[in-house]
Design an enzyme around this catalytic site. Structure first.
Site, mmCIF file in Angstrom:
data_model
loop_
_atom_site.group_PDB
_atom_site.id
_atom_site.type_symbol
_atom_site.label_atom_id
_atom_site.label_comp_id
_atom_site.label_asym_id
_atom_site.label_seq_id
_atom_site.Cartn_x
_atom_site.Cartn_y
_atom_site.Cartn_z
ATOM 1 N N ARG A 165 0.838 -1.213 0.000
ATOM 2 C CA ARG A 165 0.000 0.000 0.000
ATOM 3 C C ARG A 165 0.864 1.251 0.000
ATOM 4 O O ARG A 165 0.577 2.234 0.668
ATOM 5 C CB ARG A 165 -0.946 0.023 1.204
ATOM 6 N N SER A 239 -10.793 0.378 3.725
ATOM 7 C CA SER A 239 -9.915 -0.044 4.826
ATOM 8 C C SER A 239 -9.117 1.149 5.336
ATOM 9 O O SER A 239 -8.378 1.772 4.573
ATOM 10 C CB SER A 239 -8.963 -1.142 4.359
ATOM 11 N N GLU A 334 -4.142 3.881 6.275
ATOM 12 C CA GLU A 334 -3.961 3.849 4.820
ATOM 13 C C GLU A 334 -4.248 5.197 4.181
ATOM 14 O O GLU A 334 -3.478 5.659 3.341
ATOM 15 C CB GLU A 334 -4.861 2.777 4.198
#
Length: 340
Positions: A165, A239, A334
């Protein structure tokens, strides 16, 4: 710029639906418009924020400088031998719609990334991933504008420094480059990637013995819709935390203490399921003021209607602290907080 707007409401430009206002705002549909916008920002000393779908951002109430809405489109393909194709997509194209189109054309390899919100330009910044596939696996190159020099640059996969990520554009040189288009190298042969057990289980449950890429695409969409809220209904950014990586020794220690620990091997260590950690700390379904944790998936933080970035970050901080206290693991968010 003729289309420059002052004090633009950004409520419809971020998937949390937070009330935020851009000091200056412009929508760009061509490279020339982008270059003009960047030049004006430089002349005025404005910081620049580029918005795609706003699906990986936590926006504070006031955004200084210039917000550029990326709307550069375009789709083109060129064959590479008999079995592969290079597909170039404008940074402003919607990711899910583009993936649907690629499948219609017979371009395969990224179908596991169905229904991920946002635009094509944002996808490599985050190195989006889901159900056993990460974007870098089908990535070829991208073009970006250097806002420091005004030059165009082509980045290879190695140049992008992809990680979990993460990429060069997110953590190494954040804010320096504006992605213009992205090129993927995909297969013309349907070879579904079935490494994620939940995906395999669902395909088997549906009696699909020989799944094709379109089957994978549909099942992934259904799984995501069942687990994750639609931002049109409940503000969220998917998320909110990364699945943390721990050493083998730390994993062994946790597994002894928590026999139901959800984890899987990753490199020399283990990746823990952040949602499971959060749920074990009692956060799933809890509200705190006008923000909260989604009732079906503890990994998703939500705006319950009139929440703010300040409230959300306070909640996130409490979640992080509770996971540290119980498991000795620190979660990392994130989405990007802006301004930081």
């Amino acid at each position: 710029m003729d289309n420059l707007v002052h004090n633009q409401d950004l409520r419809q430009h971020n998937s949390f639906g937070f009330a935020a206002s851009a000091e200056n705002f412009v929508r760009v549909e061509t490279l020339e418009q982008l270059q003009a916008a960047v030049a004006q920002a430089g002349d005025n000393g404005w910081p620049v924020l580029v918005l795609g779908g706003g699906s990986n951002l936590v926006l504070r109430e006031r955004i200084p400088g210039l917000v550029i809405q990326m709307a550069i489109g375009g789709r083109r393909a060129e064959p590479v031998g008999d079995d592969e194709v290079r597909v170039t997509l404008g940074a402003g194209e919607i990711w899910h719609q583009s993936l649907d189109w690629m499948l219609d054309q017979g371009y395969f390899g990224l179908e596991n990334l169905a229904l991920i919100p946002g635009t094509v330009g944002a996808a490599p910044m985050q190195n989006i991933g889901a159900y056993g596939v990460e974007l870098e696996q089908g990535f070829d190159s991208l073009r970006a504008l250097d806002i420091h020099t005004g030059e165009l640059r082509v980045f290879s996969r190695e140049d992008c420094c992809f990680g979990y990520r993460d990429s060069r554009f997110k953590s190494i040189e954040p804010g320096r480059y504006i992605i213009i288009d992205v090129t993927f190298r995909l297969s013309l042969q349907p070879r579904p990637l079935l490494r994620y057990q939940a995906l395999v289980d669902e395909l088997q449950a549906r009696g699909i013995a020989d799944p094709q890429p379109r089957d994978v695409f549909r099942v992934v969409c259904d799984i995501r819709r069942a687990k994750l809220p639609d931002p049109a209904d409940i503000g969220n950014a998917g998320s909110f935390f990364k699945n943390p990586l721990v050493s083998r020794a730390h994993y062994d220690e946790l597994a002894q203490q928590f026999p139901r620990l959800v984890a899987y091997p990753a490199g020399e260590g283990y990746k823990l399921a952040a949602g499971w950690l959060i749920e074990q700390c009692g956060w799933k379904g809890r509200a705190q003021g006008a923000v909260g944790v989604y009732e079906r998936q503890a990994l998703v933080l939500v705006n319950l209607g009139a929440g703010t970035a300040t409230e959300l970050m306070l909640l996130a901080g409490e979640i992080v602290q509770s996971v540290v206290e119980r498991f000795g693991v620190e979660l990392e968010m994130e989405p990007r907080l802006y301004p930081a």
